[in-house]
Design a protein around this motif. Structure first.
Motif, PDB file in Angstrom:
ATOM      1  N   GLU A 140     -25.247 -13.044  -6.865  1.00 35.43           N
ATOM      2  CA  GLU A 140     -26.271 -13.704  -6.046  1.00 35.43           C
ATOM      3  C   GLU A 140     -27.011 -14.755  -6.891  1.00 35.43           C
ATOM      4  O   GLU A 140     -27.263 -14.546  -8.073  1.00 35.43           O
ATOM      5  CB  GLU A 140     -27.274 -12.666  -5.532  1.00 35.43           C
ATOM      6  CG  GLU A 140     -28.303 -13.240  -4.571  1.00 35.43           C
ATOM      7  CD  GLU A 140     -29.352 -12.207  -4.145  1.00 35.43           C
ATOM      8  OE1 GLU A 140     -29.892 -12.344  -3.039  1.00 35.43           O
ATOM      9  OE2 GLU A 140     -29.646 -11.278  -4.925  1.00 35.43           O
ATOM     10  N   ILE A 141     -27.343 -15.869  -6.242  1.00 34.49           N
ATOM     11  CA  ILE A 141     -28.194 -16.875  -6.885  1.00 34.49           C
ATOM     12  C   ILE A 141     -29.530 -16.891  -6.156  1.00 34.49           C
ATOM     13  O   ILE A 141     -29.569 -17.023  -4.931  1.00 34.49           O
ATOM     14  CB  ILE A 141     -27.574 -18.290  -6.816  1.00 34.49           C
ATOM     15  CG1 ILE A 141     -26.213 -18.312  -7.550  1.00 34.49           C
ATOM     16  CG2 ILE A 141     -28.510 -19.320  -7.415  1.00 34.49           C
ATOM     17  CD1 ILE A 141     -25.510 -19.674  -7.478  1.00 34.49           C
ATOM     18  N   VAL A 142     -30.593 -16.736  -6.939  1.00 36.29           N
ATOM     19  CA  VAL A 142     -31.936 -16.837  -6.370  1.00 36.29           C
ATOM     20  C   VAL A 142     -32.632 -18.017  -7.037  1.00 36.29           C
ATOM     21  O   VAL A 142     -32.657 -18.126  -8.267  1.00 36.29           O
ATOM     22  CB  VAL A 142     -32.750 -15.546  -6.613  1.00 36.29           C
ATOM     23  CG1 VAL A 142     -34.204 -15.727  -6.195  1.00 36.29           C
ATOM     24  CG2 VAL A 142     -32.124 -14.385  -5.845  1.00 36.29           C
ATOM     25  N   ALA A 143     -33.155 -18.917  -6.200  1.00 28.97           N
ATOM     26  CA  ALA A 143     -33.849 -20.095  -6.733  1.00 28.97           C
ATOM     27  C   ALA A 143     -35.356 -19.918  -6.572  1.00 28.97           C
ATOM     28  O   ALA A 143     -35.821 -19.439  -5.537  1.00 28.97           O
ATOM     29  CB  ALA A 143     -33.385 -21.348  -6.004  1.00 28.97           C
ATOM     30  N   LEU A 144     -36.055 -20.294  -7.621  1.00 25.44           N
ATOM     31  CA  LEU A 144     -37.511 -20.219  -7.610  1.00 25.44           C
ATOM     32  C   LEU A 144     -38.037 -21.649  -7.548  1.00 25.44           C
ATOM     33  O   LEU A 144     -37.797 -22.446  -8.472  1.00 25.44           O
ATOM     34  CB  LEU A 144     -37.983 -19.528  -8.889  1.00 25.44           C
ATOM     35  CG  LEU A 144     -39.467 -19.307  -9.100  1.00 25.44           C
ATOM     36  CD1 LEU A 144     -40.030 -18.320  -8.074  1.00 25.44           C
ATOM     37  CD2 LEU A 144     -39.708 -18.762 -10.513  1.00 25.44           C
ATOM     38  N   VAL A 145     -38.721 -21.996  -6.484  1.00 27.78           N
ATOM     39  CA  VAL A 145     -39.234 -23.368  -6.345  1.00 27.78           C
ATOM     40  C   VAL A 145     -40.754 -23.327  -6.200  1.00 27.78           C
ATOM     41  O   VAL A 145     -41.316 -22.338  -5.723  1.00 27.78           O
ATOM     42  CB  VAL A 145     -38.609 -24.103  -5.137  1.00 27.78           C
ATOM     43  CG1 VAL A 145     -37.116 -24.272  -5.313  1.00 27.78           C
ATOM     44  CG2 VAL A 145     -38.916 -23.373  -3.845  1.00 27.78           C
ATOM     45  N   GLY A 146     -41.368 -24.413  -6.592  1.00 24.54           N
ATOM     46  CA  GLY A 146     -42.828 -24.474  -6.503  1.00 24.54           C
ATOM     47  C   GLY A 146     -43.341 -25.726  -7.163  1.00 24.54           C
ATOM     48  O   GLY A 146     -42.629 -26.328  -7.986  1.00 24.54           O
ATOM     49  N   PRO A 147     -44.554 -26.120  -6.835  1.00 25.14           N
ATOM     50  CA  PRO A 147     -45.122 -27.332  -7.440  1.00 25.14           C
ATOM     51  C   PRO A 147     -45.428 -27.124  -8.921  1.00 25.14           C
ATOM     52  O   PRO A 147     -45.395 -25.988  -9.416  1.00 25.14           O
ATOM     53  CB  PRO A 147     -46.403 -27.565  -6.638  1.00 25.14           C
ATOM     54  CG  PRO A 147     -46.743 -26.253  -6.027  1.00 25.14           C
ATOM     55  CD  PRO A 147     -45.468 -25.504  -5.858  1.00 25.14           C
ATOM     56  N   ASN A 148     -45.752 -28.214  -9.600  1.00 26.86           N
ATOM     57  CA  ASN A 148     -46.125 -28.113 -11.017  1.00 26.86           C
ATOM     58  C   ASN A 148     -47.330 -27.181 -11.177  1.00 26.86           C
ATOM     59  O   ASN A 148     -48.285 -27.251 -10.409  1.00 26.86           O
ATOM     60  CB  ASN A 148     -46.507 -29.487 -11.570  1.00 26.86           C
ATOM     61  CG  ASN A 148     -45.299 -30.392 -11.679  1.00 26.86           C
ATOM     62  OD1 ASN A 148     -44.207 -29.937 -11.959  1.00 26.86           O
ATOM     63  ND2 ASN A 148     -45.500 -31.675 -11.421  1.00 26.86           N
ATOM     64  N   GLY A 149     -47.244 -26.317 -12.185  1.00 25.65           N
ATOM     65  CA  GLY A 149     -48.375 -25.428 -12.466  1.00 25.65           C
ATOM     66  C   GLY A 149     -48.473 -24.231 -11.541  1.00 25.65           C
ATOM     67  O   GLY A 149     -49.449 -23.487 -11.598  1.00 25.65           O
ATOM     68  N   ALA A 150     -47.461 -24.027 -10.709  1.00 27.23           N
ATOM     69  CA  ALA A 150     -47.532 -22.920  -9.748  1.00 27.23           C
ATOM     70  C   ALA A 150     -47.254 -21.570 -10.411  1.00 27.23           C
ATOM     71  O   ALA A 150     -47.659 -20.530  -9.900  1.00 27.23           O
ATOM     72  CB  ALA A 150     -46.534 -23.146  -8.620  1.00 27.23           C
ATOM     73  N   GLY A 151     -46.539 -21.578 -11.558  1.00 29.06           N
ATOM     74  CA  GLY A 151     -46.269 -20.326 -12.267  1.00 29.06           C
ATOM     75  C   GLY A 151     -44.791 -20.031 -12.456  1.00 29.06           C
ATOM     76  O   GLY A 151     -44.433 -18.917 -12.860  1.00 29.06           O
ATOM     77  N   LYS A 152     -43.928 -21.003 -12.214  1.00 33.44           N
ATOM     78  CA  LYS A 152     -42.480 -20.774 -12.345  1.00 33.44           C
ATOM     79  C   LYS A 152     -42.107 -20.393 -13.781  1.00 33.44           C
ATOM     80  O   LYS A 152     -41.471 -19.366 -14.015  1.00 33.44           O
ATOM     81  CB  LYS A 152     -41.690 -22.042 -11.958  1.00 33.44           C
ATOM     82  CG  LYS A 152     -41.835 -22.475 -10.518  1.00 33.44           C
ATOM     83  CD  LYS A 152     -40.884 -23.597 -10.171  1.00 33.44           C
ATOM     84  CE  LYS A 152     -41.136 -24.867 -10.944  1.00 33.44           C
ATOM     85  NZ  LYS A 152     -42.459 -25.479 -10.696  1.00 33.44           N
ATOM     86  N   THR A 153     -42.531 -21.243 -14.706  1.00 35.00           N
ATOM     87  CA  THR A 153     -42.191 -20.988 -16.109  1.00 35.00           C
ATOM     88  C   THR A 153     -42.849 -19.716 -16.608  1.00 35.00           C
ATOM     89  O   THR A 153     -42.244 -18.936 -17.357  1.00 35.00           O
ATOM     90  CB  THR A 153     -42.600 -22.201 -16.968  1.00 35.00           C
ATOM     91  OG1 THR A 153     -41.797 -23.324 -16.562  1.00 35.00           O
ATOM     92  CG2 THR A 153     -42.366 -21.951 -18.444  1.00 35.00           C
ATOM     93  N   THR A 154     -44.082 -19.481 -16.175  1.00 33.65           N
ATOM     94  CA  THR A 154     -44.794 -18.256 -16.567  1.00 33.65           C
ATOM     95  C   THR A 154     -43.995 -17.029 -16.148  1.00 33.65           C
ATOM     96  O   THR A 154     -43.816 -16.080 -16.924  1.00 33.65           O
ATOM     97  CB  THR A 154     -46.182 -18.237 -15.897  1.00 33.65           C
ATOM     98  OG1 THR A 154     -46.877 -19.411 -16.280  1.00 33.65           O
ATOM     99  CG2 THR A 154     -46.982 -17.022 -16.315  1.00 33.65           C
ATOM    100  N   LEU A 155     -43.501 -17.061 -14.927  1.00 33.09           N
ATOM    101  CA  LEU A 155     -42.733 -15.933 -14.398  1.00 33.09           C
ATOM    102  C   LEU A 155     -41.426 -15.746 -15.171  1.00 33.09           C
ATOM    103  O   LEU A 155     -41.070 -14.629 -15.569  1.00 33.09           O
ATOM    104  CB  LEU A 155     -42.447 -16.174 -12.905  1.00 33.09           C
ATOM    105  CG  LEU A 155     -41.606 -15.131 -12.184  1.00 33.09           C
ATOM    106  CD1 LEU A 155     -42.193 -13.740 -12.323  1.00 33.09           C
ATOM    107  CD2 LEU A 155     -41.463 -15.485 -10.703  1.00 33.09           C
TER     108      LEU A 155
END
Lengths: 422, 231
Positions: free
Chosen positions: B33-48
């Protein structure tokens, strides 16, 4: 030669020390307010006071001893050790609190340029300590030593590397500024010791000596002859040339990588990847490391030349190489983030990277085994470094991060000192 | 296919003093499975993603093939991470970096797999012997991708793998992701490319202000609408 009264001398020094005390007081106050390392700051304050006091007392005694005469001749030799002592403790004090200075600069309401000046002065005084023996030797009529030239070239290199934080368009200006400070002070000390107080006209003297060979003797051999007869002029010209070369070669840090491209290609073929990583870190910090190495080597040579200490040749080499490596060894070794993120055993990584550092350090010492007089003790030390890699597990867990480097430096100094004694 | 998810994140929280970060994120990524995480800058993607990769401390639970953070070595051995910071030492060549990876990732034979993977990304022998500083940003990106895809693991966690890639390489990336999925790997990727996400992902997670919402398999318009309403 002019003489000044002891009263004038003391008044000038009192004012100067007063300004410096106020300055350090301001810095310590700011550190105590803003630094997260308050206990360390207090400790360094206590250390600085401890260091300052005996030297200050010694200085006062020296001056009072001279006060038995009607006038006071500042060219008296006693001034030199006094000046050395004051400079040394100042630098030590600045070094002790340098650990936290960046926190002050970051969070203090006092303008950054004002606070940064203290660091610049501390660094500059280190440079002056290195230049001192040469200036002293020149004043005493000693032959001009090639090592002196090396040292005086290294001063602005090191200064500029340390002051490079200015970055961008300000970088060349900071280079020139730091160079101007270095040369001016070197002149000042030379003139001070040779001709008495020349604060009023030393700039004129500098300009005259600098321009005379250029404008009055345009014929090249004569120019060179005059320059060689006037070490100060040589120093200035060579220094400016070195600065120009440094500025145009290094420029921004991102550009200086091009200079070392061939080394990178060579490193790519080195099968010992942890050692190659250590060597890559060395190259990354080469501008600071190299200038520190030249200074350390030059200082050791100066000490030998003027009889301040009988240092074995191997020790001179080791100080230079250790100074070269210090910017790397003072930090804990680490994999790049993209590699570290996928390493299952961080402890093993730490141990193997320290081990790689030992091998890389040993490799940089190998060419010096051919140096006359240094071979045998240095060979022993290279073997010992090689063996030290098997204690990397112990080194890797030492705290603070710079402690392993300090231990290696101290051990090497001991081995080469005792090994080099006749 | 194993019934146990390759990645199981339960109430993961990691907040900064500013109040930003990730709050109580829960989701799973199954094998294949591929799960994509999308979100604006500073939303927490890299943190997660940093928390999932074990690069930062967090509250909650992250299990990789059933192993939690108490079994860090087992966790790391089962996933390949492409973090946001993928700078390599400037004076090392790609081949030396691969040797480091083989040694410290404890992946025997990785160097050989790396050479063939690098070829897939257009990096020949000459490029691999070139110091990193002499490579373009795009080439460095390909080097990082070749390294991470040289590993054969159940889970890949990729932070913006499409960054700095030209259109041809983006297409190749898409194929590679799909290839790994068909081989049974699980992939979690953070991306700003909503079109890429909707094309390859089986499920899309939208993250806004640290809150993660599972959008399922949706189109570009729905993703943009979710991000817009959350920000």
């Amino acid at each position: 030669m002019r003489a000044t009264t002891i009263g004038t001398f003391l008044r000038r020094r009192t004012r100067w020390f007063g300004v410096m005390a106020a300055w350090h007081g301001l810095l310590f106050r700011e550190e105590l307010r803003h630094s997260p390392y308050r206990s360390f700051t207090l400790l360094s304050l206590a250390g600085a006071v401890f260091l300052y006091f005996p030297f200050a007392a010694w200085g006062v005694r020296e001056v009072l001893a001279l006060a038995g005469e009607e006038g006071f001749d500042p060219a008296d030799v006693s001034v030199l050790p006094l000046a050395y002592a004051v400079f040394l403790v100042w630098v030590l004090g600045a070094g002790l609190k340098g650990r936290t200075l960046w926190w002050v600069i970051r969070s203090s309401p006092v303008p950054r340029a004002v606070l940064g000046l203290d660091r610049a002065l501390g660094v500059f005084l280190v440079a002056l300590i290195v230049a001192g023996p040469y200036v002293w030797g020149a004043v005493q009529g000693a032959d001009f030593q090639p090592a002196a030239l090396l040292s005086l070239i290294a001063l602005p290199l090191w200064l500029s590397a340390r002051l490079r934080g200015a970055g961008g368009l300000w970088y060349p200006f900071m280079l020139l500024l730091s160079a101007a400070m270095g040369w001016s002070m070197a002149f000042l000390v030379a003139k001070y010791l040779d001709q008495g107080l020349v604060f009023e006209d030393y700039n004129y003297e500098m300009a005259r000596q600098l321009l005379r060979p250029v404008f009055a003797r345009l014929h090249l051999p004569e120019f060179l002859l005059v320059a060689l007869r006037a070490p100060a002029a040589v120093h200035v010209l060579v220094g400016l040339g070195a600065l120009w070369g440094l500025a145009s070669t290094l420029g921004e840090r991102s550009d200086d990588t091009n200079v070392f491209g061939f080394v990178g290609t060579w490193l790519a073929r080195w099968r010992d990847a942890p050692a190659a990583l250590a060597m890559s870190s060395l190259l990354r910090h080469l501008d600071v490391g190299l200038s520190q190495a030249v200074m350390a080597g030059a200082f050791a040579l100066a000490a030998r030349t003027y009889g301040l200490a009988a240092l074995p040749p191997g020790l001179v080499v080791w100080w230079a190489v250790a100074a070269l490596w210090w910017p790397v060894w003072k930090e804990r070794p680490a994999l790049p983030a993209a590699l570290a993120a996928n390493a299952p055993d961080p402890r093993r990584v730490a141990v193997e990277l320290v081990s790689g550092r030992h091998r890389a350090l040993a490799a940089t010492l190998v060419p010096f085994l051919l140096l006359p007089g240094a071979g045998a003790p240095l060979a022993v030390w290279v073997v010992l470094i090689w063996l030290l890699q098997y204690g990397s597990g112990w080194f890797a867990q030492l705290d603070p991060a710079w402690l392993p480097g300090l231990l290696v430096f101290a051990l090497g100094s001991a081995v080469l000192w005792f090994g080099g004694l006749p | 296919m194993s019934a146990r998810p390759a990645l199981e994140v339960l109430r993961l929280s990691r907040t900064y003093r500013s109040g930003r970060g990730v709050r109580a994120a829960s989701f799973q990524v199954a094998r294949g499975e591929i799960v994509a995480l999308v979100g604006p800058n500073g939303a927490g993607k890299t943190t997660l993603l940093e928390a999932v990769c074990g690069l930062a401390d967090y509250l909650g639970s992250v299990r990789v093939e059933g192993f939690d953070r108490e079994q860090e070595a087992a966790q790391r051995a089962r996933m390949a991470c492409l973090p946001e910071d993928r700078d390599f030492p400037p004076f090392l060549a790609g081949s030396t970096v691969a040797r480091l990876a083989e040694r410290f990732w404890e992946q025997p034979g990785l160097e050989h797999r790396f050479v063939s993977e690098a070829e897939r990304w257009g990096l020949g022998a000459a490029e691999l012997e070139t110091p990193v500083f002499a490579l373009s940003q795009g080439m460095r990106e390909k080097l990082a991708l070749a390294l991470v895809f040289s590993r054969t693991v159940p889970l890949y966690v990729l932070d913006e793998p499409e960054a700095h890639l030209d259109p041809i390489m983006r297409d190749r990336l898409e194929s590679r992701l799909e290839g790994l999925r068909s081989e049974g790997s699980a992939l979690l990727l953070a991306t700003h490319d909503v079109h890429l996400a909707t094309r390859v992902a089986d499920s899309i997670l939208a993250i806004t202000r640290g809150e993660v919402a599972d959008l399922g398999r949706v189109g570009v318009a729905e993703v943009l609408r979710a991000l817009d309403s959350g920000s």
